[in-house]
Design an enzyme around this catalytic site. Structure first.
Site, mmCIF file in Angstrom:
data_model
loop_
_atom_site.group_PDB
_atom_site.id
_atom_site.type_symbol
_atom_site.label_atom_id
_atom_site.label_comp_id
_atom_site.label_asym_id
_atom_site.label_seq_id
_atom_site.Cartn_x
_atom_site.Cartn_y
_atom_site.Cartn_z
ATOM 1 C CD GLU A 1 -1.677 -1.209 -3.730
ATOM 2 O OE1 GLU A 1 -1.677 -1.435 -2.498
ATOM 3 O OE2 GLU A 1 -2.431 -1.778 -4.528
ATOM 4 C CD GLU B 1 0.616 -5.704 -2.212
ATOM 5 O OE1 GLU B 1 1.586 -5.897 -2.972
ATOM 6 O OE2 GLU B 1 0.245 -4.585 -1.856
ATOM 7 N N GLY C 1 0.817 -1.220 0.000
ATOM 8 C CA GLY C 1 0.000 0.000 0.000
ATOM 9 C C GLY C 1 0.848 1.267 0.000
HETATM 10 N N1 COA Z 1 2.474 -2.988 9.518
HETATM 11 C C1 COA Z 1 2.655 -2.852 10.847
HETATM 12 N N2 COA Z 1 3.873 -2.823 11.426
HETATM 13 C C2 COA Z 1 4.947 -2.915 10.607
HETATM 14 C C3 COA Z 1 4.822 -3.058 9.213
HETATM 15 C C4 COA Z 1 3.515 -3.093 8.668
HETATM 16 N N3 COA Z 1 3.295 -3.184 7.340
HETATM 17 N N4 COA Z 1 6.059 -3.151 8.671
HETATM 18 C C5 COA Z 1 6.919 -3.054 9.701
HETATM 19 N N5 COA Z 1 6.241 -2.928 10.868
HETATM 20 C C6 COA Z 1 6.803 -2.825 12.214
HETATM 21 C C7 COA Z 1 7.475 -4.138 12.619
HETATM 22 O O1 COA Z 1 6.526 -5.051 13.080
HETATM 23 C C8 COA Z 1 8.421 -3.649 13.683
HETATM 24 O O2 COA Z 1 7.724 -3.418 14.890
HETATM 25 P P1 COA Z 1 8.146 -4.228 16.260
HETATM 26 O O3 COA Z 1 9.565 -3.828 16.497
HETATM 27 O O4 COA Z 1 7.168 -3.706 17.255
HETATM 28 O O5 COA Z 1 8.009 -5.662 15.929
HETATM 29 C C9 COA Z 1 8.840 -2.282 13.164
HETATM 30 O O6 COA Z 1 7.851 -1.877 12.227
HETATM 31 C C10 COA Z 1 10.170 -2.324 12.460
HETATM 32 O O7 COA Z 1 10.111 -3.341 11.464
HETATM 33 P P2 COA Z 1 11.314 -4.377 11.224
HETATM 34 O O8 COA Z 1 10.803 -5.473 10.358
HETATM 35 O O9 COA Z 1 11.939 -4.743 12.523
HETATM 36 O O10 COA Z 1 12.314 -3.420 10.435
HETATM 37 P P3 COA Z 1 13.317 -3.802 9.254
HETATM 38 O O11 COA Z 1 14.080 -2.564 8.972
HETATM 39 O O12 COA Z 1 14.072 -5.054 9.590
HETATM 40 O O13 COA Z 1 12.361 -4.157 8.000
HETATM 41 C C11 COA Z 1 10.529 -3.807 6.444
HETATM 42 C C12 COA Z 1 11.494 -3.172 7.475
HETATM 43 C C13 COA Z 1 9.526 -2.729 6.038
HETATM 44 C C14 COA Z 1 11.323 -4.281 5.226
HETATM 45 C C15 COA Z 1 9.813 -5.027 7.075
HETATM 46 O O14 COA Z 1 9.267 -4.605 8.310
HETATM 47 C C16 COA Z 1 8.699 -5.569 6.224
HETATM 48 O O15 COA Z 1 8.945 -6.311 5.273
HETATM 49 N N6 COA Z 1 7.426 -5.212 6.597
HETATM 50 C C17 COA Z 1 6.272 -5.713 5.883
HETATM 51 C C18 COA Z 1 6.096 -4.960 4.592
HETATM 52 C C19 COA Z 1 5.001 -5.581 3.740
HETATM 53 O O16 COA Z 1 5.016 -6.731 3.394
HETATM 54 N N7 COA Z 1 4.041 -4.707 3.367
HETATM 55 C C20 COA Z 1 3.012 -5.069 2.447
HETATM 56 C C21 COA Z 1 1.797 -5.481 3.156
HETATM 57 S S1 COA Z 1 0.587 -6.011 1.971
#
Ligand code: COA
Length: 262
Positions: free
Chosen positions: A115, A135, A112
């Site tokens: 998006e 996704e 998103g």
């Molecule tokens: N929603 C809610 N919380 C999120 C989030 C999301 N989409 N993405 C990251 N966070 C939170 C993590 O849970 C973490 O919180 P916590 O420490 O309380 O567990 C915090 O943000 C930091 O994320 P972290 O994964 O530790 O950081 P990173 O630098 O290692 O990685 C990302 C960052 C964005 C690459 C990884 O968090 C990720 O892949 N997130 C999901 C993204 C995704 O798939 N989005 C599409 C959804 S359809």
């Protein structure tokens, strides 16, 4: 920053800067974030002191990591369907904004988050930004316009590559694919860079810019013939403006035009 309105608002000259301020969740798009963006976009429409909008995320890690996966955990299928409607309803005003909207992508723009950036007219990325629609690796598809807006920007083949392979692009790759307009030089803040880069917008005629956006946005999904008709309608709006006459007078008098958005 309040959980009810997690978007910080700053005015830099004629540019409104809206910062999604949820760094602990990588600026993920909670329901209240979407509602806040929708409210701001609707209010900006008739606000003459705003000539352009820059959307960004707090910190330097994330523009937005997309759907708030923690908020989504407790949701039923129907809740998720309702959430998709909220995306559509609240990002629509930004997508259709008569003011140029720029995404200043200060870190990851995933799902998103990308998006949201695709709803913007222009995209500027920090050198360390990462852009992707992961996704299908999560058992879903992009549901906030990604399957429709991404192919329009990068072409069908590259959109399929990004979506099916859950491929994440670096800023330089995104520039080469036309997904971003500009990569900010390392050491420069992406919002500062975006605001400076769009300075010419403030010199232009607002009604003409709105008419151009309308013609481009409405015509991009139709045939050339229908598009040319739509362009004619949008041209008519600029044609009837005082600003057009002012531009001609300024040219004849060898001076800069003073546009009033009328
Ligand atoms: N929603 C809610 N919380 C999120 C989030 C999301 N989409 N993405 C990251 N966070 C939170 C993590 O849970 C973490 O919180 P916590 O420490 O309380 O567990 C915090 O943000 C930091 O994320 P972290 O994964 O530790 O950081 P990173 O630098 O290692 O990685 C990302 C960052 C964005 C690459 C990884 O968090 C990720 O892949 N997130 C999901 C993204 C995704 O798939 N989005 C599409 C959804 S359809």
């Amino acid at each position: 920053m309040s959980d009810d309105f997690p978007v910080r608002v700053d005015q830099r000259g004629t540019v409104a800067v809206w910062t999604i301020d949820r760094p602990a969740r990588m600026n993920a798009l909670s329901r209240s974030t979407l509602v806040a963006l929708g409210k701001l976009a609707r209010e900006a429409e008739d606000n003459a002191s705003i000539r352009a909008i820059v959307v960004t995320g707090a910190g330097d890690k994330a523009f937005s990591a997309g759907a708030d996966l923690k908020e989504r955990q407790g949701m039923t299928d129907d809740d998720v369907r309702a959430q998709l409607e909220i995306y559509r309803h609240e990002l629509g005003p930004l997508d259709r904004s008569p003011k140029p909207v720029v995404a200043a992508i200060n870190g990851v723009a995933l799902g998103g988050g990308l998006e949201l950036a695709l709803c913007c007219d222009l995209r500027v990325a920090a050198a360390h930004a990462v852009l992707g629609l992961p996704e299908t690796s999560l058992g879903i598809i992009p549901g906030a316009g990604g399957t429709q807006r991404l192919p329009r920007v990068v072409g069908e083949a590259r959109a399929k590559e990004m979506i099916l392979l859950a491929r994440r692009l670096t800023a330089d790759e995104a520039l080469a694919w036309g997904l971003v307009n500009r990569v900010t030089p390392a050491g420069t803040n992406v919002v500062d860079d975006a605001v400076a880069w769009i300075a010419p917008i403030a010199e232009g005629a607002p009604l003409a810019q709105a008419a151009a956006l309308e013609a481009i946005d409405r015509a991009s999904c139709t045939s050339l013939e229908v598009g040319l008709e739509l362009e004619k309608v949008s041209y008519g709006k600029a044609l009837a403006s005082d600003d057009r006459r002012e531009a001609l007078a300024a040219f004849a008098e060898k001076r800069q035009p003073l546009f009033r958005g009328r």
